[in-house]
Write a protein that holds these residues in place. Sequence first.
Motif, PDB file in Angstrom:
ATOM      1  N   GLU A   7       0.864  -1.194   0.000  1.00 48.75           N
ATOM      2  CA  GLU A   7       0.000   0.000   0.000  1.00 48.75           C
ATOM      3  C   GLU A   7       0.892   1.233   0.000  1.00 48.75           C
ATOM      4  O   GLU A   7       1.761   1.374   0.857  1.00 48.75           O
ATOM      5  CB  GLU A   7      -0.875  -0.055   1.262  1.00 48.75           C
ATOM      6  CG  GLU A   7      -1.669   1.188   1.562  1.00 48.75           C
ATOM      7  CD  GLU A   7      -2.639   1.562   0.468  1.00 48.75           C
ATOM      8  OE1 GLU A   7      -2.347   2.493  -0.295  1.00 48.75           O
ATOM      9  OE2 GLU A   7      -3.687   0.884   0.370  1.00 48.75           O
ATOM     10  N   ASP A   8       0.682   2.122  -0.979  1.00 49.45           N
ATOM     11  CA  ASP A   8       1.549   3.311  -1.056  1.00 49.45           C
ATOM     12  C   ASP A   8       1.073   4.437  -0.150  1.00 49.45           C
ATOM     13  O   ASP A   8       1.858   5.298   0.223  1.00 49.45           O
ATOM     14  CB  ASP A   8       1.623   3.814  -2.505  1.00 49.45           C
ATOM     15  CG  ASP A   8       0.251   4.150  -3.059  1.00 49.45           C
ATOM     16  OD1 ASP A   8      -0.580   3.231  -3.136  1.00 49.45           O
ATOM     17  OD2 ASP A   8       0.008   5.319  -3.388  1.00 49.45           O
ATOM     18  N   ASP A  48      -2.830  -3.324  -2.895  1.00 50.91           N
ATOM     19  CA  ASP A  48      -3.549  -2.146  -3.383  1.00 50.91           C
ATOM     20  C   ASP A  48      -3.428  -2.154  -4.906  1.00 50.91           C
ATOM     21  O   ASP A  48      -2.329  -2.285  -5.447  1.00 50.91           O
ATOM     22  CB  ASP A  48      -2.890  -0.897  -2.784  1.00 50.91           C
ATOM     23  CG  ASP A  48      -3.521   0.385  -3.294  1.00 50.91           C
ATOM     24  OD1 ASP A  48      -4.669   0.337  -3.774  1.00 50.91           O
ATOM     25  OD2 ASP A  48      -2.861   1.429  -3.209  1.00 50.91           O
ATOM     26  N   GLY A  50      -3.982   0.288  -6.856  1.00 49.11           N
ATOM     27  CA  GLY A  50      -3.451   1.565  -7.358  1.00 49.11           C
ATOM     28  C   GLY A  50      -2.104   1.873  -6.748  1.00 49.11           C
ATOM     29  O   GLY A  50      -2.000   2.568  -5.752  1.00 49.11           O
ATOM     30  N   LYS A  97     -12.138  -0.133  -0.579  1.00 49.16           N
ATOM     31  CA  LYS A  97     -11.951   0.956   0.386  1.00 49.16           C
ATOM     32  C   LYS A  97     -13.132   1.922   0.290  1.00 49.16           C
ATOM     33  O   LYS A  97     -13.598   2.174  -0.826  1.00 49.16           O
ATOM     34  CB  LYS A  97     -10.683   1.756   0.037  1.00 49.16           C
ATOM     35  CG  LYS A  97      -9.377   1.042   0.240  1.00 49.16           C
ATOM     36  CD  LYS A  97      -8.278   2.052  -0.112  1.00 49.16           C
ATOM     37  CE  LYS A  97      -6.982   1.377  -0.479  1.00 49.16           C
ATOM     38  NZ  LYS A  97      -5.986   2.307  -0.978  1.00 49.16           N
TER      39      LYS A  97
HETATM   40 CA    CA Z   1      -2.793   3.543  -3.797  1.00 48.88          CA
END
Ligand code: CA
Length: 227
Positions: A7-8, A48, A50, A97
Amino acid sequence: MRITVIEDDDRVARGLVTVLSQAGFDVLRLASATEAMRAAPSDVVLVDLGLPDGDGLDVIRRLRDCPETAVIAVTARSEEFERVRGLRAGADDYIVKPFGVPELLARIDAVLRRTRVARAMSQPDEPLVLGPMRIGLGTREVTVDGTPVALTRKEFELLALLARRAPNVVSRDVILDQIWGATWEPSSRTLDTHIAALRHKVGSAVTIRTMHGVGYRLLSDRPELIG
Ligand code: CA
């Protein structure tokens, strides 16, 4: 139990690391697809979709080489298209989310159960454990609280089939096809007789529930110990 969070977003990642650590997991947080591609295997991976430096889908595809790792795709978008892409790439499940902790933990439990069963099937020496019952798929031995239970060949096959799919329902048709195959006579009460015998022999450890018109499901009386 080791879980990797890819997860960024630092804020989201911190929240996940906190709740998963509190739930007893050994948590590794990674922030990019590049790191994820090099990471050591773990029992569960939350990906994630993205990620800034690459596609979470590529990470999921690479993880398909590790069938013992359960993968949950995390997407910010609830569009069906996104969820389907994650599942197609090989994720075992997805979560959208924002999500609550109970949902996350329930999904982790569910995917872990599936990979544990897959592991038991690929390594027949590893017994399938349901509460106090252990089923040795390779040795064909069943014990309840350590005491051996004598089963006939068909009883064993029936129990193993229900246990592999637990807690899901297994239809009568599937049971008859997989265990009796061409020898099955539609008029016979063989399946009912075998279910009754199993209930008698292992009923102290697990419940075999009749789902009328559908089939049977096996439930552990101590479900927290499944696995
Ligand atoms: Ca992300």
